[in-house]
Design a protein around this motif. Structure first.
Motif: not given
Ligand code: SF4
Length: 559
Positions: A42-51, A77-82, A210-213
């Motif tokens: 899962a992504c750790i780059l904002c508090s959304n925590g996208c899987a 996923l957002g830009p940070k996660g990708l 939190q771009t995905v949220l």
């Protein structure tokens, strides 16, 4: 290369409107080569925590894709996660321990490095007690690592000089939750956002942070039952542009603004008297305070026109399912906790909590930062136990099988700035800095750098990079990053994700858990009967985390 969209240009991606109360899936992917296997994370780059899944080829990360089945992001996923995973490949990564000799950092072995830490710890304890040992940690470890560090700090060493860099980031979230609800647990879920009919974002620029949220909100707004949106932000952010009502108070006037909104909601009779009677205290006091904040006075203080304030109060007061979120615009401003507590109070007087579509999220910076607080690495005790409550301390001592007096509860925990002040005054002699860069991030940098450079302070830095702080250290330990170790973390709405090790760390870098367990074993920390880690540990720490870490770690997850 496969890229489902250019997320730098198209941050939130195409709209997938909610249907029948459900958020459709959309799988985002960015891979530079075709992976041979996918590893769950899962992504750790904002508090959304996208899987997401990490794509691996020939032992290297080659990309990521969102996990379609996950409740948090449903594949997005957002830009940070990708893009964020690319940092793992940086040539600047630390690969061997470094020790200061003749004024310069030089490579050393793990055995020599760990022996030095243990020797310095024991010397400090013998001469000055464990109170002379400070641990300044981070918002970026995994739950099991934090919890192990918490046992080391509180039951092994017995120091109350432990804090995380979350102190300077989202400490307000913890404090506002404790002030209102008596505990630092979040009273809301992302699922509530799927059914809320009005959303308040207080100092929260979700579109950027939190771009995905934010996609989830945009998709609701594009769906068949769009919620109203009220945004508080002095700036005209992307979030504010989308709002039905944008309140732009002068910087530092959030409390007056919230008081004005509460006053109008109460005046209009939009309160849940039964809920207030059954579940709250002090309503009369609140009412008396906010009554003084007439719309005209609020306009004078905040610059928000009476008409705009009234429009926001109508939406917030008329909603049948109100959900509120808070972030840095409130946390990093004047009277941060008071302003954030007033958001809690808005939901409470409206009875908008504890049922679908209603709730509050005092947001964090990263999912892992929630674990700093859950495990007590922010100076509190694990599972939100209160240092001031003897029952909490005895309960913890019983679980850890140590004498209650071993657990440092005789004084308020020393917060980050006090730890550095104590080092400046000479009462802290050993400072262990983990995955954070105070030589860049703390206030009064010239002073912090001077403190870290003192001859009589032994500084250990554990990090993946040779940061400005590491350059001042006496000993530097190379740490593994996300994707190079296994662990769990808790996002803002309390979803716990597991992140499996996908690749090996570079060179001799080790996971933070391995480093803590190695240290604990060499220190031979004991409970009343045996080793604090009596089920054993391994140098690599992958197969045996230790009895205590597993036992209470899982209790937190279940909670
Ligand atoms: S929204 Fe947050 S958790 Fe999700 S991909 Fe973006 S940075 Fe990562």
């Amino acid at each position: 290369m496969k890229e489902t969209r250019d997320s730098i240009k198209d941050i939130w991606g195409e709209r997938t409107p909610h249907k029948d109360g459900k958020w459709p899936t959309r799988v985002d992917e960015r891979t530079l080569e075709r992976p041979q296997r996918w590893v769950r994370s899962a992504c750790i780059l904002c508090s959304n925590g996208c899987a997401l899944d990490i794509g691996v080829k020939d032992g290297r990360m080659v990309g990521v894709r969102g996990r379609e089945a996950d409740r948090v992001n449903r594949g997005r996923l957002g830009p940070k996660g990708l893009h964020g995973w690319v940092a793992n490949h940086s040539p600047a990564r630390l690969t061997r321990p470094l020790v200061r000799r003749d004024g310069k950092l030089r490579e050393t072995t793990w055995t020599q490095a760990m022996n030095l830490i243990v020797r310095k710890t024991k010397e400090t304890q013998k001469k000055y007690t464990s109170g002379a040992i400070g641990i300044y940690n981070t918002g970026q470890l995994f739950l099991e690592e934090y919890y192990t560090l918490s046992i080391i700090s509180h039951a092994g060493l017995g120091t109350n000089c432990v804090d995380g860099n979350t102190r300077l980031c989202t400490a307000t979230a913890a404090q506002a939750l404790k002030e209102t609800f008596g505990s630092d647990g979040q009273p809301g879920s992302y699922s509530d956002l799927d059914v809320a009919d009005c959303i308040l974002m207080a100092g929260h620029n979700m579109a950027s942070t939190q771009t995905v949220l934010w996609s989830r909100i945009l998709d609701r707004r594009a769906g068949d039952n769009p919620p109203k949106l009220v945004v508080v932000d002095p700036r005209k952010t992307w979030t504010a542009r989308e709002a039905d009502v944008h309140l732009a108070p002068r910087v530092g006037t959030n409390v007056a603004l919230m008081n004005g909104l509460l006053n109008l909601v109460i005046e209009a009779g939009n309160i849940d008297e039964d809920f207030i009677e059954e579940h709250t205290v002090g309503f009369e006091k609140l009412e008396a305070v906010v009554r003084e904040y007439t719309p005209e006075r609020v306009e004078q203080i905040t610059g928000v026109p009476v008409k705009t304030l009234r429009a926001a109060a109508r939406l917030l007061g008329g909603a049948e399912k109100l959900f509120s979120t808070v972030l840095q615009g409130f946390y990093q401003s004047h009277q941060a906790t008071a302003a954030s507590v007033q958001v809690n109070n808005l939901n409470l007087i409206r009875g908008m909590i504890g049922k679908p579509g209603c709730g509050i999220l005092q947001m964090n910076g990263q999912p892992t930062s929630e674990n700093t607080r859950e495990t007590g690495c922010d100076g509190e005790f694990p599972a939100f136990r209160n240092w001031h409550n003897p029952e909490h301390v005895y309960d913890l001592a019983e679980r850890w099988n140590v004498d209650p007096m071993k657990i440092p509860h005789w004084h308020l925990p020393n917060h980050a700035m006090e730890i550095f002040r104590n080092a400046e005054l000479g009462s802290i002699k050993f400072l262990w800095i983990i995955c954070t860069n105070p030589a860049v991030s703390l206030p009064e940098l010239h002073r912090i750098r001077k403190i870290l450079s003192q001859e009589n302070l032994f500084v250990v830095v554990q990090d993946a990079f040779l940061t400005e702080t590491a350059e001042l250290a006496d000993l530097v330990l190379p740490a593994a990053m996300w994707g190079e170790k296994t662990g769990t973390f808790t996002n803002a709405d309390r979803t716990v994700h597991i992140s499996y090790q996908a690749v090996d760390p570079p060179g001799e870098a080790r996971s933070d858990l391995d480093i803590f367990l190695d240290y604990a074993a060499r220190m031979d920390f004991r409970d009343k009967d045996e080793s604090l880690w009596s089920n054993g540990w391994t140098q690599r720490g992958r197969s045996s985390i230790g009895r205590n870490a597993l036992r209470v770690g899982s209790a937190i997850i279940a909670g």
